[in-house]
Motif scaffolding. Structure first.
Motif, PDB file in Angstrom:
ATOM      1  N   THR A 172       0.863  -1.177   0.000  1.00 14.66           N
ATOM      2  CA  THR A 172       0.000   0.000   0.000  1.00 14.66           C
ATOM      3  C   THR A 172       0.898   1.226   0.000  1.00 14.66           C
ATOM      4  O   THR A 172       1.809   1.311   0.820  1.00 14.66           O
ATOM      5  N   ARG A 173       0.647   2.141  -0.897  1.00 15.98           N
ATOM      6  CA  ARG A 173       1.473   3.336  -1.001  1.00 15.98           C
ATOM      7  C   ARG A 173       0.621   4.585  -0.826  1.00 15.98           C
ATOM      8  O   ARG A 173      -0.376   4.760  -1.518  1.00 15.98           O
ATOM      9  N   TYR A 174       1.044   5.415   0.070  1.00 16.99           N
ATOM     10  CA  TYR A 174       0.368   6.679   0.356  1.00 16.99           C
ATOM     11  C   TYR A 174       1.196   7.846  -0.175  1.00 16.99           C
ATOM     12  O   TYR A 174       2.430   7.821  -0.127  1.00 16.99           O
ATOM     13  N   ALA A 175       0.517   8.873  -0.613  1.00 22.41           N
ATOM     14  CA  ALA A 175       1.203  10.123  -0.916  1.00 22.41           C
ATOM     15  C   ALA A 175       1.796  10.677   0.376  1.00 22.41           C
ATOM     16  O   ALA A 175       1.194  10.539   1.457  1.00 22.41           O
ATOM     17  N   ASP A 176       2.942  11.296   0.285  1.00 20.77           N
ATOM     18  CA  ASP A 176       3.594  11.831   1.489  1.00 20.77           C
ATOM     19  C   ASP A 176       2.689  12.820   2.211  1.00 20.77           C
ATOM     20  O   ASP A 176       2.701  12.901   3.446  1.00 20.77           O
ATOM     21  N   SER A 177       1.892  13.545   1.456  1.00 23.57           N
ATOM     22  CA  SER A 177       1.053  14.586   2.039  1.00 23.57           C
ATOM     23  C   SER A 177      -0.071  14.042   2.911  1.00 23.57           C
ATOM     24  O   SER A 177      -0.666  14.789   3.693  1.00 23.57           O
ATOM     25  N   VAL A 178      -0.383  12.747   2.782  1.00 21.02           N
ATOM     26  CA  VAL A 178      -1.500  12.187   3.558  1.00 21.02           C
ATOM     27  C   VAL A 178      -1.062  11.090   4.512  1.00 21.02           C
ATOM     28  O   VAL A 178      -1.884  10.561   5.273  1.00 21.02           O
ATOM     29  N   LYS A 179       0.214  10.719   4.495  1.00 20.53           N
ATOM     30  CA  LYS A 179       0.691   9.658   5.388  1.00 20.53           C
ATOM     31  C   LYS A 179       0.374   9.999   6.830  1.00 20.53           C
ATOM     32  O   LYS A 179       0.523  11.139   7.258  1.00 20.53           O
ATOM     33  N   ASP A 180      -0.020   9.008   7.566  1.00 23.54           N
ATOM     34  CA  ASP A 180      -0.347   9.108   8.992  1.00 23.54           C
ATOM     35  C   ASP A 180      -1.644   9.861   9.253  1.00 23.54           C
ATOM     36  O   ASP A 180      -2.015  10.046  10.425  1.00 23.54           O
ATOM     37  N   ARG A 181      -2.317  10.296   8.198  1.00 24.44           N
ATOM     38  CA  ARG A 181      -3.625  10.941   8.369  1.00 24.44           C
ATOM     39  C   ARG A 181      -4.741  10.176   7.659  1.00 24.44           C
ATOM     40  O   ARG A 181      -5.877  10.151   8.146  1.00 24.44           O
ATOM     41  N   PHE A 182      -4.435   9.588   6.527  1.00 27.09           N
ATOM     42  CA  PHE A 182      -5.428   8.874   5.733  1.00 27.09           C
ATOM     43  C   PHE A 182      -5.163   7.371   5.814  1.00 27.09           C
ATOM     44  O   PHE A 182      -3.999   6.939   5.860  1.00 27.09           O
TER      45      PHE A 182
END
Length: 125
Positions: free
Chosen positions: A58-68
């Motif tokens: 699973t890959r998250y954009a850095d801008s949403v990591k730990d929030r989404f």
């Protein structure tokens, strides 16, 4: 016929939370790569999060990591995006997407074959 229907968007104050849902018909989520993208006027669509069909990546954009957080309810064949600590810069139309993607193309918009209609998220400051 494949159909993806998003819901759950709305207006929320900064620091608040929303949960987006994407219900699929005509396909089974767990057999495909799945993702959430977002787009603001005048900008290209950008990846929020993508998950390989194996569930192992699973890959998250850095801008949403730990929030989404992306999650999947197999019984309901529904994809979710839990969004916490929302910021004004998260304001966008959010789209769920599905495709027979491979790991090397997991984050590419062009790799996804099926798209929902989008749901608007507006975060006020």
């Amino acid at each position: 016929q494949v159909q993806l229907v998003e819901s759950g968007g709305g207006v929320v104050q900064a620091g608040g939370s929303l949960r987006l849902s994407c219900v699929a018909s005509g396909l089974t989520f767990r057999n495909y790569g799945m993702a959430w993208f977002r787009q603001t006027p005048g900008k290209e669509r950008e990846l929020v999060v993508a998950r390989h069909r194996s569930g192992g990546t699973t890959r998250y954009a850095d801008s949403v990591k730990d929030r989404f957080t992306l999650s999947l309810d197999n019984a309901k064949n529904t994809l979710y995006l839990q969004m916490n600590n929302l910021k004004p810069e998260d304001t966008a139309v959010y789209y769920c997407a599905v495709g027979r993607v491979i790991l090397s193309t997991l984050t590419l918009e062009s790799a996804y074959n099926y798209w929902g209609q989008g749901t608007q998220v507006t975060v006020s400051s």
